[in-house]
Structure formats: C-alpha cells, structure tokens
Scaffold this motif. Structure first.
Motif, PDB file in Angstrom:
ATOM      1  N   ARG A   1      32.128 -72.907  29.397  1.00  0.00           N
ATOM      2  CA  ARG A   1      33.240 -73.231  30.288  1.00  0.00           C
ATOM      3  C   ARG A   1      34.552 -73.433  29.538  1.00  0.00           C
ATOM      4  NH1 ARG A   1      31.963 -74.812  35.502  1.00  0.00           N
ATOM      5  NH2 ARG A   1      34.224 -74.649  35.806  1.00  0.00           N
ATOM      6  N   ALA A   2      34.470 -73.597  28.221  1.00  0.00           N
ATOM      7  CA  ALA A   2      35.694 -73.706  27.425  1.00  0.00           C
ATOM      8  C   ALA A   2      36.502 -72.421  27.443  1.00  0.00           C
ATOM      9  CB  ALA A   2      35.348 -74.086  25.985  1.00  0.00           C
ATOM     10  N   GLN A   3      35.896 -71.310  27.903  1.00  0.00           N
ATOM     11  CA  GLN A   3      36.603 -70.037  28.012  1.00  0.00           C
ATOM     12  C   GLN A   3      37.339 -69.903  29.340  1.00  0.00           C
ATOM     13  OE1 GLN A   3      33.719 -66.782  26.621  1.00  0.00           O
ATOM     14  NE2 GLN A   3      32.430 -68.596  26.858  1.00  0.00           N
ATOM     15  N   GLY A   4      37.267 -70.929  30.171  1.00  0.00           N
ATOM     16  CA  GLY A   4      37.825 -70.828  31.509  1.00  0.00           C
ATOM     17  C   GLY A   4      36.819 -70.207  32.456  1.00  0.00           C
ATOM     18  N   ILE A   5      37.279 -69.821  33.643  1.00  0.00           N
ATOM     19  CA  ILE A   5      36.368 -69.230  34.609  1.00  0.00           C
ATOM     20  C   ILE A   5      36.841 -67.838  35.058  1.00  0.00           C
ATOM     21  CG2 ILE A   5      35.477 -71.440  35.436  1.00  0.00           C
ATOM     22  CD1 ILE A   5      37.392 -71.260  37.785  1.00  0.00           C
ATOM     23  N   GLY A   6      37.850 -67.291  34.413  1.00  0.00           N
ATOM     24  CA  GLY A   6      38.311 -65.946  34.720  1.00  0.00           C
ATOM     25  C   GLY A   6      37.662 -64.938  33.790  1.00  0.00           C
ATOM     26  N   THR A   7      38.077 -63.674  33.906  1.00  0.00           N
ATOM     27  CA  THR A   7      37.556 -62.611  33.053  1.00  0.00           C
ATOM     28  C   THR A   7      37.971 -62.841  31.602  1.00  0.00           C
ATOM     29  OG1 THR A   7      37.574 -60.993  34.838  1.00  0.00           O
ATOM     30  CG2 THR A   7      37.583 -60.126  32.595  1.00  0.00           C
ATOM     31  N   VAL A   8      37.023 -62.659  30.673  1.00  0.00           N
ATOM     32  CA  VAL A   8      37.294 -62.779  29.240  1.00  0.00           C
ATOM     33  C   VAL A   8      37.393 -61.368  28.658  1.00  0.00           C
ATOM     34  CG1 VAL A   8      36.493 -63.670  27.031  1.00  0.00           C
ATOM     35  CG2 VAL A   8      36.048 -64.966  29.135  1.00  0.00           C
TER      36      VAL A   8
ATOM     37  N   GLY B   1      41.954 -66.191  33.114  1.00  0.00           N
ATOM     38  CA  GLY B   1      41.254 -65.373  32.141  1.00  0.00           C
ATOM     39  C   GLY B   1      41.718 -65.621  30.720  1.00  0.00           C
ATOM     40  N   LEU B   2      40.880 -65.213  29.771  1.00  0.00           N
ATOM     41  CA  LEU B   2      41.160 -65.344  28.340  1.00  0.00           C
ATOM     42  C   LEU B   2      41.212 -63.943  27.745  1.00  0.00           C
ATOM     43  CD1 LEU B   2      41.331 -67.006  25.671  1.00  0.00           C
ATOM     44  CD2 LEU B   2      38.825 -66.937  25.634  1.00  0.00           C
ATOM     45  N   ARG B   3      42.257 -63.653  26.950  1.00  0.00           N
ATOM     46  CA  ARG B   3      42.394 -62.349  26.319  1.00  0.00           C
ATOM     47  C   ARG B   3      42.536 -62.544  24.810  1.00  0.00           C
ATOM     48  NH1 ARG B   3      43.947 -57.264  28.060  1.00  0.00           N
ATOM     49  NH2 ARG B   3      44.279 -58.120  30.154  1.00  0.00           N
ATOM     50  N   VAL B   4      41.654 -61.871  24.033  1.00  0.00           N
ATOM     51  CA  VAL B   4      41.701 -61.924  22.586  1.00  0.00           C
ATOM     52  C   VAL B   4      42.135 -60.542  22.094  1.00  0.00           C
ATOM     53  CG1 VAL B   4      40.452 -62.474  20.468  1.00  0.00           C
ATOM     54  CG2 VAL B   4      39.786 -63.575  22.625  1.00  0.00           C
ATOM     55  N   ASN B   5      43.377 -60.433  21.669  1.00  0.00           N
ATOM     56  CA  ASN B   5      43.903 -59.144  21.229  1.00  0.00           C
ATOM     57  C   ASN B   5      43.696 -58.904  19.742  1.00  0.00           C
ATOM     58  OD1 ASN B   5      44.817 -58.248  23.740  1.00  0.00           O
ATOM     59  ND2 ASN B   5      46.741 -59.385  23.539  1.00  0.00           N
ATOM     60  N   SER B   6      43.726 -59.971  18.930  1.00  0.00           N
ATOM     61  CA  SER B   6      43.518 -59.839  17.494  1.00  0.00           C
ATOM     62  C   SER B   6      43.073 -61.185  16.948  1.00  0.00           C
ATOM     63  CB  SER B   6      44.798 -59.379  16.793  1.00  0.00           C
ATOM     64  OG  SER B   6      45.819 -60.349  16.937  1.00  0.00           O
ATOM     65  N   GLY B   7      42.505 -61.155  15.743  1.00  0.00           N
ATOM     66  CA  GLY B   7      42.025 -62.404  15.165  1.00  0.00           C
ATOM     67  C   GLY B   7      40.766 -62.885  15.863  1.00  0.00           C
TER      68      GLY B   7
ATOM     69  N   ASN C   1      39.661 -57.403  22.951  1.00  0.00           N
ATOM     70  CA  ASN C   1      40.128 -56.065  22.636  1.00  0.00           C
ATOM     71  C   ASN C   1      39.756 -55.648  21.215  1.00  0.00           C
ATOM     72  OD1 ASN C   1      41.229 -55.312  25.154  1.00  0.00           O
ATOM     73  ND2 ASN C   1      43.025 -56.612  24.769  1.00  0.00           N
ATOM     74  N   THR C   2      40.130 -54.433  20.831  1.00  0.00           N
ATOM     75  CA  THR C   2      39.620 -53.765  19.626  1.00  0.00           C
ATOM     76  C   THR C   2      39.706 -54.620  18.373  1.00  0.00           C
ATOM     77  OG1 THR C   2      40.247 -51.637  20.555  1.00  0.00           O
ATOM     78  CG2 THR C   2      39.849 -51.714  18.188  1.00  0.00           C
ATOM     79  N   ASN C   3      40.808 -55.279  18.130  1.00  0.00           N
ATOM     80  CA  ASN C   3      40.992 -56.060  16.908  1.00  0.00           C
ATOM     81  C   ASN C   3      40.658 -57.534  17.085  1.00  0.00           C
ATOM     82  OD1 ASN C   3      41.969 -53.816  15.405  1.00  0.00           O
ATOM     83  ND2 ASN C   3      43.938 -54.015  16.449  1.00  0.00           N
ATOM     84  N   GLY C   4      40.036 -57.875  18.197  1.00  0.00           N
ATOM     85  CA  GLY C   4      39.734 -59.266  18.490  1.00  0.00           C
ATOM     86  C   GLY C   4      38.264 -59.600  18.318  1.00  0.00           C
ATOM     87  N   THR C   5      38.005 -60.890  18.017  1.00  0.00           N
ATOM     88  CA  THR C   5      36.643 -61.414  17.899  1.00  0.00           C
ATOM     89  C   THR C   5      36.534 -62.695  18.707  1.00  0.00           C
ATOM     90  OG1 THR C   5      36.323 -60.501  15.679  1.00  0.00           O
ATOM     91  CG2 THR C   5      34.890 -62.319  16.322  1.00  0.00           C
ATOM     92  N   LEU C   6      35.518 -62.775  19.534  1.00  0.00           N
ATOM     93  CA  LEU C   6      35.200 -63.999  20.251  1.00  0.00           C
ATOM     94  C   LEU C   6      33.914 -64.550  19.658  1.00  0.00           C
ATOM     95  CD1 LEU C   6      35.783 -65.975  22.625  1.00  0.00           C
ATOM     96  CD2 LEU C   6      34.307 -64.515  24.033  1.00  0.00           C
TER      97      LEU C   6
END
Length: 326
Positions: free
Chosen positions: A19-26, A4-10, A29-34
C-alpha cells in the motif's frame, strides 16, 4: 494516493506493505527499477511499463493478484543472497502475464497458480524451503507455463497438476516433484530426476505430452531433456506416464535409484524406453499400471533383479545382463 506511481529512472524502494505504492496504477519505465523489499501479503495493484520490478528479502509469500498484463519488463525474485517467494495468480487466475522475463535467483521461488505465462523464466536453483522447489506450478495443466525456461543452475520444479509446454534449455538438470505435465520438447543437457532428496525425501510424477526428436545417444530434444533419466524417490513414488492415451517414447538412458511406477490406469498410453536401463545397487520394484516396453539392455550390480507389480504388461525386448531374479 490514487494518482499512481511512475518510475522513469533510478530506483524506488518500497519496504513492507504494497500500500506504500498508493492505490493507482504503478508504471515502471525502461530505465526505472521498483524494489519491493520485504514486501509480504497480497498485492492487487495494476502494473505497467517495461522496466525492472524486484522482490527481495521477503519474510513471507507475496501474492501478486492484480491485472499485470500491461507490464512487459523484467521481474526479478531474490538477489541470490536475500530470497523471496512470489505467487502469481489466485484460484481464479489473473490476467495473462506478459513479462518479458522472470528471473528467479538462487533459493527463491516463483509460484504460478492457475496462470498462463508465455514469457521467459530463468531458474538459478538452490533450496527454497518449499517441497516443490524453485518453480511451483499449481492449479491446472490447461493454463501451464507456456514460455521458455532457461536453467542457470540445477533446479527443482513441481506442484499439483501443473504443466510446462515451452523449451527448457541450459547445461543443468531438473528434479521433478509433485505432478507435472511436460507437453513440449526441451534441450537442457543435465540429468532429469523424478523425485529427490534435496531438502527432504519426496516423490514425483511426470506425465509426457510429446514424443522426442532424435535417436538413442543423439537426442535433439525431448520432454525429459537430452541426458539421463533417474527414478529417484527415496520416499514417496517416482512415476512416469503418458499424459493421455497416446503412446510415448523415451530415448533417454534410464537409471533406477529407487522403485518406480510406470504408466497410469487413466492415462494409458504405452511407454517405450529405447535406451539401456540400469538397476543400480538394489533389486527394484516396477509397478506397471499401463503397458511399458524396454528395448534396451537392463543391467545392474551383482545379484540385483526386478520385481514386477501392477496389472499391465511389461515387455523386455533385449537380452538383459542383470543377474538377480525376475
């Protein structure tokens, strides 16, 4: 990778394939942007969190078909310069979407396919290159757009048997194309067009599933907003009917900028138009497929009149002022 990929900030920017995000849960979070820049094709990943997911600069449609019911943040489509087209759902639907907001920037499109969505949708308008416009609703009127819609520009809504039940608000108008059922009342104050010519000439059909609140000249809310209704199909047909056998009232003032079809052979609820109606510069053909009544005054330019077609009854209840033949 499967963890999985986790975006906590930035911001994490994904260019091209999902598929560049992997295949797990993305998880965003509140301060993150994908930022899914240039993403195309089908995206079946699972998303979670309450941050921001952006689609910008796509070269084709993105079909978001994964289970996204655990993402409660904001989805932004386009940025006003770089446009995007995002499909939410497939012919079999997807998990109920719980986004707090889907913001569709100018020139971009949100396409809901057989998907129930109860969050807020913000529409900025602009031509999208799709005949059904900025908000395309397809699949089933039983799985409509449930949540409220905010207009920040004049916009186009349409599709094949789509529906809206939430309040549409804002100081702008809507052009309806395709077949759309409006089962809730709205407060937007711009003009409502059935059919239109932005990006090409198309027809439209609106089915009314609610009655308005207020009175002529003082509409509080209605399926067609609080301002004027214009039949505007330069090509195709501009149709207004009940969504069932239940009679419906229209408090909006009416202008016929094109011919129009009133009522339906299957959804036979009577239409009663309470306000005045204007024929404009040409004689108009009104095809009446189920009973319709005009309580207000019909007016028009010198010499224009009405051609009545269809097998149902058309009733005039006022002393009309148009000077052409009937």
């Amino acid at each position: 990778f499967t963890g999985g990929l986790r975006v906590n900030s930035g911001t994490v920017q994904i260019v091209g394939t999902s598929r560049a995000q992997g295949i797990g849960t993305v998880t965003v979070n509140t301060n993150g942007t994908l930022d899914l820049t240039g993403s195309t094709g089908t995206n079946a990943l699972v998303y979670a969190g309450n941050g921001l997911i952006k689609f910008t600069g796509t070269t084709g449609r993105v079909t978001w078909s994964g289970a996204v019911s655990t993402f409660t943040g904001t989805v932004e489509i386009g940025d006003g310069t770089n446009v995007a087209q995002v499909n939410l759902g497939t012919p079999t639907g997807i998990a109920n979407d719980t986004f707090s907001l889907v913001r569709v920037r100018s020139g971009s499109q949100l396409h809901l396919y057989n998907t129930a969505y109860a969050g807020t949708t913000e529409l900025s308008g602009g031509w999208t290159g799709d005949m059904f416009g900025q908000l395309r609703l397809d699949g089933s009127t039983t799985a409509p757009l449930l949540g409220p819609v905010t207009l920040t520009g004049n916009t186009t809504i349409g599709g094949n048997f789509g529906g809206l039940s939430g309040n549409i608000s804002g100081a702008y108008g809507i052009e309806f194309r395709g077949i759309t059922t409006l089962s809730g009342n709205s407060t937007y104050s711009g003009t409502t067009l059935i059919g239109g010519s932005s990006g090409g000439d198309f027809g439209g059909e609106v089915r009314l599933g609610a009655n308005p609140v207020g009175s002529v000249g003082a509409i509080v809310s209605s399926p067609l907003g609080t301002s004027d209704l214009v039949f505007n199909a330069v090509a195709g047909t501009a149709t207004l009917s009940s969504s069932s056998t239940t009679p419906r009232t229209v408090l909006n003032a009416v202008t016929f900028a094109s011919n129009a079809t009133l009522g339906s052979s299957s959804n036979t609820g009577k239409l009663t138009f309470s306000a005045n109606a204007a024929l404009g510069a040409a004689t108009r053909t009104l095809t009446v497929n189920s009973d319709a009544q005009f309580d207000g005054v019909f007016s028009g330019n010198a010499g224009v009149g009405i051609i009545k077609a269809g097998t149902a009854t058309l009733t005039f209840a006022a002393a009309n002022t148009y000077t052409g033949s009937t």
